[in-house]
Design a protein around this motif. Structure first.
Motif, PDB file in Angstrom:
ATOM      1  N   LEU A 123       0.889  -1.151   0.000  1.00  0.00           N
ATOM      2  CA  LEU A 123       0.000   0.000   0.000  1.00  0.00           C
ATOM      3  C   LEU A 123       0.930   1.204   0.000  1.00  0.00           C
ATOM      4  O   LEU A 123       1.568   1.505   1.009  1.00  0.00           O
ATOM      5  N   VAL A 125       1.970   5.034  -0.102  1.00  0.00           N
ATOM      6  CA  VAL A 125       1.441   6.352   0.248  1.00  0.00           C
ATOM      7  C   VAL A 125       1.720   7.320  -0.901  1.00  0.00           C
ATOM      8  O   VAL A 125       2.830   7.396  -1.423  1.00  0.00           O
ATOM      9  N   LEU A 147      -2.463   4.999  -0.987  1.00  0.00           N
ATOM     10  CA  LEU A 147      -3.064   5.638   0.184  1.00  0.00           C
ATOM     11  C   LEU A 147      -2.742   7.123   0.154  1.00  0.00           C
ATOM     12  O   LEU A 147      -1.573   7.518   0.167  1.00  0.00           O
ATOM     13  N   THR A 167      -6.598   4.864  -5.572  1.00  0.00           N
ATOM     14  CA  THR A 167      -6.260   5.549  -4.321  1.00  0.00           C
ATOM     15  C   THR A 167      -7.352   5.424  -3.279  1.00  0.00           C
ATOM     16  O   THR A 167      -8.535   5.651  -3.565  1.00  0.00           O
ATOM     17  N   LEU A 168      -6.937   5.081  -2.073  1.00  0.00           N
ATOM     18  CA  LEU A 168      -7.783   5.188  -0.889  1.00  0.00           C
ATOM     19  C   LEU A 168      -7.526   6.558  -0.268  1.00  0.00           C
ATOM     20  O   LEU A 168      -6.409   6.846   0.178  1.00  0.00           O
ATOM     21  N   ALA A 170      -7.702   8.538   2.665  1.00  0.00           N
ATOM     22  CA  ALA A 170      -7.895   8.243   4.079  1.00  0.00           C
ATOM     23  C   ALA A 170      -8.251   9.477   4.889  1.00  0.00           C
ATOM     24  O   ALA A 170      -8.737   9.353   6.017  1.00  0.00           O
ATOM     25  N   CYS A 333      -9.059   4.135   8.129  1.00  0.00           N
ATOM     26  CA  CYS A 333      -7.859   3.703   7.414  1.00  0.00           C
ATOM     27  C   CYS A 333      -7.444   2.306   7.863  1.00  0.00           C
ATOM     28  O   CYS A 333      -7.109   1.445   7.035  1.00  0.00           O
TER      29      CYS A 333
END
Length: 344
Positions: A123, A125, A147, A167-168, A170, A333
């Motif tokens: 994951l 960033v 992320l 993309t998450l 958060a 998250c």
């Protein structure tokens, strides 16, 4: 046995470690923090301290390796650096020994690609700014998901659609809200670990330009000279959130930590974005200005500009920046990471 995850943290600034610490505490499985952690408080964390990868003998690190040529998928790959050799070997040994379910990479193109070579899902960033260069895009391609430690409303317009879809978002991670303080006249200026800090001469000029308000400065300040009576330097303090809660106006850069503080506490915010690679702070500041969430001035203003900037900052509706704060961001998250682990 429950497989753990790893969280790689970059050593520039404190925000990377703060994010990892906040989310690790909410995860239902073990989390190991990997990074060059000297000088940071890691009490109570499971850590793998990595050898330093900064240039040998360099006084400061600007992210460049000085190499005439390198593979186009890499940002930083100096040759004949024993620290990097040992660093990567230690990451690989940890992965072989623990069989991690996931590695969160915050941030490093090289570590993201190493994890892919080690067959470890990642994951990765994705910080703010224009990160459409080849190394970033290859790291994004290598990742299981991305992320973003900021709300989707602050994302840049130049982000490719496929990156957005992966993309998450958060939201801001690790900035707790405080009770609102009414009636304060304080201007609170925050300098973080990732920047150059403040200049006493500049701060004194600003305080003299707005003499009817107390100025409280948190973080490093360099230089010497006479200080006006309304200027107070506090240096590093353990209760940043509580001190920011006392502010009528918060002044700081465009880094995630300060912006998250402003949002969490719904503080009127004067954002002074610093020059960063890929426009990380300037693009975020532009989004804040576009939303009406902050007054923005690039870099430190001249003394003559301060009265107007303070006036405009105090006229902001703090509910706008407050709406960017999600009180469940850390838990959300952690839940998203757990769901990802269960499906990779």
């Amino acid at each position: 046995m429950t497989r753990g995850i790893g969280w790689y943290v970059h050593h520039q600034g404190a925000g990377h470690l703060q994010r990892a610490w906040a989310v690790a505490g909410a995860l239902p499985r073990p989390c190991t923090i990997l990074g060059t952690l000297a000088g940071f408080d890691t009490a109570g964390l499971d850590v793998v301290d990595l050898p330093d990868d900064r240039p040998l003998g360099a006084a400061a690190f600007d992210g460049r390796d000085g190499e005439a040529e390198r593979p186009q998928a890499l940002h930083y790959a100096p040759l004949n650096h024993p620290g990097i050799r040992a660093r990567m070997a230690r990451i690989a040994a940890w992965a072989e020994r623990t069989d991690p379910a996931l590695l969160v990479v915050d941030v490093s193109v090289e570590v993201a690609l190493l994890a892919r070579l080690l067959s470890v899902p990642t994951l990765v960033v994705r910080l703010a700014g224009t990160r459409t260069d080849r190394p970033h895009l290859e790291a994004f391609r290598s990742a299981t998901r991305l992320l973003a430690p900021f709300p989707a409303a602050l994302d840049g317009s130049s982000v490719p659609d496929w990156v957005r879809a992966k993309t998450l978002y958060a939201g801001f991670l690790g900035a707790p809200a405080q009770g609102l303080t009414e009636g304060s006249r304080d201007i609170v200026v925050v300098f973080g670990r990732g920047g150059t800090g403040g200049s006493l001469a500049d701060l004194a000029a600003a305080a003299r330009a707005v003499p009817d308000r107390p100025w409280h400065v948190l973080g490093p300040v360099s230089g010497s000279g006479e200080m006006p009576d309304n200027l107070h330097l506090h240096g590093w303090v353990p209760d940043v959130e509580a001190r920011v809660a006392q502010a009528a106006l918060l002044v700081g850069g465009g880094g995630d930590g300060v912006v998250a503080l402003a949002a969490a506490q719904a503080k009127r915010f004067l954002c002074l974005p610093e020059e960063r690679a890929y426009g990380e702070q300037t693009e975020k500041a532009e989004a804040l200005a576009r939303l009406g969430a902050a007054i923005v001035h690039p870099g430190w203003p001249p003394a003559s500009a301060w009265p107007g900037l303070i006036r405009d900052g105090l006229a902001l509706d703090p509910a706008v920046i407050g709406a960017l704060h999600d009180p469940d961001a850390v838990r959300g998250c952690a839940a998203a990471i757990e769901a990802l682990v269960r499906h990779v």
